[in-house]
Design an enzyme around this catalytic site. Structure first.
Site, PDB file in Angstrom:
ATOM      1  N   GLN A   1       0.833  -1.200   0.000  1.00 50.76           N
ATOM      2  CA  GLN A   1       0.000   0.000   0.000  1.00 50.76           C
ATOM      3  C   GLN A   1       0.871   1.255   0.000  1.00 50.76           C
ATOM      4  O   GLN A   1       2.070   1.199   0.263  1.00 50.76           O
ATOM      5  CB  GLN A   1      -0.893   0.013   1.238  1.00 50.76           C
TER       6      GLN A   1
ATOM      7  N   ASP B   1      -8.312  -4.820  13.618  1.00 46.73           N
ATOM      8  CA  ASP B   1      -8.049  -3.438  13.185  1.00 46.73           C
ATOM      9  C   ASP B   1      -7.530  -3.434  11.751  1.00 46.73           C
ATOM     10  O   ASP B   1      -6.695  -2.607  11.387  1.00 46.73           O
ATOM     11  CB  ASP B   1      -7.030  -2.788  14.127  1.00 46.73           C
TER      12      ASP B   1
ATOM     13  N   TYR C   1     -11.744  11.822  11.736  1.00 42.83           N
ATOM     14  CA  TYR C   1     -12.626  11.261  10.709  1.00 42.83           C
ATOM     15  C   TYR C   1     -13.660  12.280  10.238  1.00 42.83           C
ATOM     16  O   TYR C   1     -14.185  12.173   9.137  1.00 42.83           O
ATOM     17  CB  TYR C   1     -13.344  10.023  11.230  1.00 42.83           C
TER      18      TYR C   1
END
EC number: 2.5.1.22
Length: 366
Positions: A148, A276, A351
């Site tokens: 990633q 997670d 967020y």
């Protein structure tokens, strides 16, 4: 690094727009800047006027018959004089429109400019597709691992933010996330065996180690996430990532699927399993099928290594994604063993949207 600065100004008139009058009334503002004009007209669809400047800046003026008037301007962000010119044009257009509409302007909307192509990307979408501009002022870390893209960006409000392949994962301000995925302070981890799936930022591991567990095993596939976070996210992870083994924890740099299968085969069980790894997929499109299959596999394997009286914690997704959350809850009813669950809605600061967390446990045997 030069970037494009895109500014907008919208008017919703209280009556139908007289496009010709508005166009003629605004023309002089652009002509004063030495901008060349090009006009397109449609009998039933209004006007489009484009104005271009020698320095490369331009403006589009769109006038719709029903009363919507839109102005878009673009210039180089690094050109201070150009910025002043754009701001001047916006101010003059707003004042002139008030005169032309004779106070019939129902609504005026002037958004902050969007800077496109800058050295620092400040724009990241929420899970439900809304655009957010963060107060990012520095790229702290930006590397590609075999798995990633890993970014750590500094925010004036939230501290350093970990972003993995375009998804905001965790900021130094986000202890609320870590507490929620650990059970919101309701659990006693003393003397317990804990398995963390993912968690490369070290936040969960750091907080659980403080609670005197028997042993915490964290399985993280990406060493580069750990390397970046132990250097630049220390307010989150403390010093637990400095070594892969401690008095009451171990970090395995492995794919969690083979590890879970191995533990299940060995009959190893944990008091707590904390997932997670990833949020619930937002749709059932073919592109998301592999993610749903991955989540189902993780759920089943996690239940196999969870003690009968143990608990499984995981994140869900944005509270607005009700369909995706319902689909996830359906998956909980299809596991190899019957389970029950509860959910909690938590405000995670960085967020900028409410987030759902799940607690799952096995039904008591009759």
């Amino acid at each position: 690094m030069a970037a494009a600065r895109h500014s907008t100004l919208d008017f919703m008139l209280g009556a139908k727009a007289d496009g010709e009058t508005i166009l003629k009334g605004l023309q002089s503002i652009f002509q004063e800047q030495g901008m060349a004009e090009s006009v397109h007209t449609w009998q039933d669809h209004g006007y489009l006027a484009t104005y271009t400047n020698k320095n490369g800046s331009f403006a589009n003026l769109r006038i719709y018959p029903h009363g919507l008037v839109l102005l878009d301007l673009q210039s180089y962000d690094g050109d201070a004089q150009g910025k002043e010119e754009i701001d001047s044009i916006l101010n003059k257009v707003e004042e002139r429109m008030k005169e032309l509409s004779q106070d019939s302007t129902g609504r005026v909307k002037r958004l902050p400019p969007i800077v496109r192509g800058g050295a620092i990307d400040r724009y990241w979408p929420t899970a439900d597709g809304r655009l957010v501009e963060y107060d990012i002022d520095e790229v702290v870390y930006d590397e590609d691992s075999p798995y990633q893209n890993i970014k750590i960006l500094h925010s004036k409000q939230f501290g350093n933010i970990l972003i993995l392949s375009g998804d905001v994962n965790l900021a130094e301000s986000d202890l609320a996330y870590t507490r929620a995925i650990m059970g919101s302070g309701k659990e006693d981890y003393t003397g317990k065996d804990v398995l963390i799936l993912g968690g490369g930022d070290g936040g969960i591991l750091c907080e659980i180690v403080k609670l005197k567990p028997k042993m915490v095993t964290m399985v993280e596939i990406d060493q580069m996430v750990i390397d970046g976070c132990k250097k630049y996210m220390r307010k989150t992870c403390g010093d637990v990532l400095d070594n892969l083994k401690g008095d009451c924890y171990q970090v395995l740099i492995e794919d969690c699927i083979p590890v879970l299968k191995r533990y299940a085969k060995e009959g190893r069980e944990f008091d707590y399993v904390i997932n997670d790894l990833t949020a619930v997929p937002i749709s059932t499109s073919p592109e998301e099928d592999s993610t749903w299959e991955f989540l189902r596999l993780i759920l089943d394997l996690s239940m196999k290594v969870l003690k009968q009286d143990g608990k499984y914690f995981t994140q869900g997704n944005c509270v607005n994604l009700t369909e995706a959350l319902s689909l996830y809850e359906e998956q909980l009813g299809r596991l190899y063993c019957p389970v029950e669950f509860s959910k909690e809605i938590v405000c995670v600061p960085s967020y900028l949207e409410l987030w759902v967390f799940y607690t799952v446990w096995k039904k008591a045997k009759p």
